[in-house]
Scaffold this motif. Structure first.
Motif, mmCIF file in Angstrom:
data_model
loop_
_atom_site.group_PDB
_atom_site.id
_atom_site.type_symbol
_atom_site.label_atom_id
_atom_site.label_comp_id
_atom_site.label_asym_id
_atom_site.label_seq_id
_atom_site.Cartn_x
_atom_site.Cartn_y
_atom_site.Cartn_z
ATOM 1 N N HIS A 287 -6.425 -8.677 4.601
ATOM 2 C CA HIS A 287 -7.100 -7.652 4.282
ATOM 3 C C HIS A 287 -6.602 -6.824 3.224
ATOM 4 N N GLY A 288 -6.961 -6.182 2.303
ATOM 5 C CA GLY A 288 -6.555 -5.429 1.153
ATOM 6 C C GLY A 288 -6.513 -6.322 -0.114
ATOM 7 N N VAL B 76 -3.121 2.274 -8.669
ATOM 8 C CA VAL B 76 -2.722 2.746 -7.336
ATOM 9 C C VAL B 76 -2.727 1.858 -6.376
ATOM 10 N N ARG B 77 -1.545 1.899 -5.545
ATOM 11 C CA ARG B 77 -1.172 0.999 -4.516
ATOM 12 C C ARG B 77 -1.964 1.308 -3.447
ATOM 13 N N THR B 78 -2.976 0.724 -3.054
ATOM 14 C CA THR B 78 -4.102 1.211 -2.087
ATOM 15 C C THR B 78 -5.073 0.211 -1.810
ATOM 16 N N ALA B 79 -5.536 0.171 -0.471
ATOM 17 C CA ALA B 79 -6.719 -0.982 -0.247
ATOM 18 C C ALA B 79 -8.109 -0.211 -0.398
ATOM 19 N N ASP B 80 -8.202 0.858 -1.155
ATOM 20 C CA ASP B 80 -9.460 1.633 -1.066
ATOM 21 C C ASP B 80 -9.921 1.131 -2.699
ATOM 22 N N PRO B 81 -11.128 0.415 -2.668
ATOM 23 C CA PRO B 81 -11.456 0.116 -4.143
ATOM 24 C C PRO B 81 -11.574 1.370 -4.930
ATOM 25 N N PHE C 210 -12.855 -1.729 2.909
ATOM 26 C CA PHE C 210 -11.796 -2.403 2.254
ATOM 27 C C PHE C 210 -12.172 -4.030 2.500
ATOM 28 N N THR C 211 -11.293 -4.805 1.781
ATOM 29 C CA THR C 211 -11.485 -6.338 1.639
ATOM 30 C C THR C 211 -11.123 -6.931 3.076
#
Length: 318
Positions: free
Chosen positions: A243-244, A32-37, A68-69
């Motif tokens: 980030h991300g 999934v294209r997301t920043a959520d681990p 998020f990272t």
């Protein structure tokens, strides 16, 4: 009006969908294209972690709240190590330094301030002494202001001098690093680290992968142009965000284009709301962010973005 689904609900839907296809192999292309681990399928226990980008280059992903990272860049030279951006606390930055020692015994010699924001600089006081600092004049001025305003127990490191011109080349022996200022974006002093041989560009907070464009101190219209300048650079295949998640070559360019489009869509929607003569509160309620409204920090950052775009419009009208 399009509102983002509550993150917990999105996570539940993702897990349910995953359960249906439990026997299907999980591949990078299917992620999934997301920043959520959680949605990405990466457990928090995996962090902090290195992402090897080439023989001498690593990305370093650490989790920050709300989950998020924050990404740093590590480049191993012949006689020393270059770091671009640290982490948001002394403890997190010290952990990064300790992890670097697991891949090389070489000392840290160079430090690039890609972003002057606290989530990248608050741990700088645990960095070793004797560093060669690379910082944009705008960021140096901001760090001086932050230092003057710092409360007891908070240390803001102020580099001795700022870079001159729009780029600075550092020969690490193993490779050449070109620190570039391509224009104002997230902070105004945004620096990027270009490794032409490896075809990598670390963009710091000028690229927030699937994180709602955070505009507290940004220059919205210029930010979009700065991203375009990054996309136009020759000899870049991999764009690394501040980030991300760090993506593979082709996907990193796709995500950077998606982020550039997110910036322009946020600008366009904010301008539309202003023409309606709404208050900030009314505009926040009526905003239609589309898919960008589901990204990390959307609820928190959307009102800030509207206010910043409106301020840019007002400044242009004077």
């Amino acid at each position: 009006m399009v509102n983002s689904l509550p993150r917990r609900l999105v996570s539940m839907l993702f897990l349910a969908a995953t359960a249906v296809s439990v026997f299907a192999p999980w591949t990078a292309s299917a992620q999934v294209r997301t920043a959520d681990p959680a949605l990405r399928g990466v457990p928090l226990t995996d962090f902090p972690r290195f992402v090897k980008l080439s023989k001498h280059v690593y990305g370093y992903e650490e989790i920050r709240q709300p989950g998020f990272t924050t990404v740093s860049l590590i480049v191993l030279g012949k006689d020393g190590v270059l770091i671009a951006d640290a982490q948001g606390s002394a403890a997190a930055t010290q952990t990064m330094l300790d992890r670097i020692r697991t891949i090389t015994p070489l000392p840290i010699k160079w430090y690039v301030v890609g972003s002057d924001h606290g989530d990248h600089t608050a741990g700088n006081h645990v960095l070793p002494g004797g560093l060669t600092w690379v910082v944009h004049p705008t960021s140096l001025a901001q760090l001086k202001r932050d230092s003057a305003a710092a409360t007891a127990g908070r240390t803001v490191v102020v580099p001795p001098t700022a870079m001159t011109g729009s780029e600075q080349t550092i020969d690490l022996g193993t490779t050449q690093v070109v620190v570039r200022f391509l224009g104002r974006a997230h902070t105004g002093g945004d620096l990027m680290v270009h490794l032409p041989k490896e075809q990598i560009l670390f963009m710091s907070e000028a690229f927030l992968n699937r994180v709602f464009p955070a505009m507290r101190s940004a220059y919205p219209t210029e930010w979009a142009r700065t991203v375009d300048a990054a996309l136009a650079l020759p000899r870049v295949k991999r764009f690394v965000p501040g980030h991300g998640f760090i993506e593979k070559d082709k996907r990193s360019r796709e995500e950077l284009i998606t982020f550039r489009d997110a910036i322009t869509s946020v600008i366009a929607e904010s301008k539309r709301l202003k023409t309606l003569g709404l208050t900030l509160e009314e505009a926040t309620k009526r905003a239609n962010w589309g898919d960008v409204g589901t990204w990390f920090l959307a609820d928190q950052q959307a009102p800030i973005a509207i206010r910043r775009v409106w301020a840019e419009m007002d400044a242009g009208n004077r």
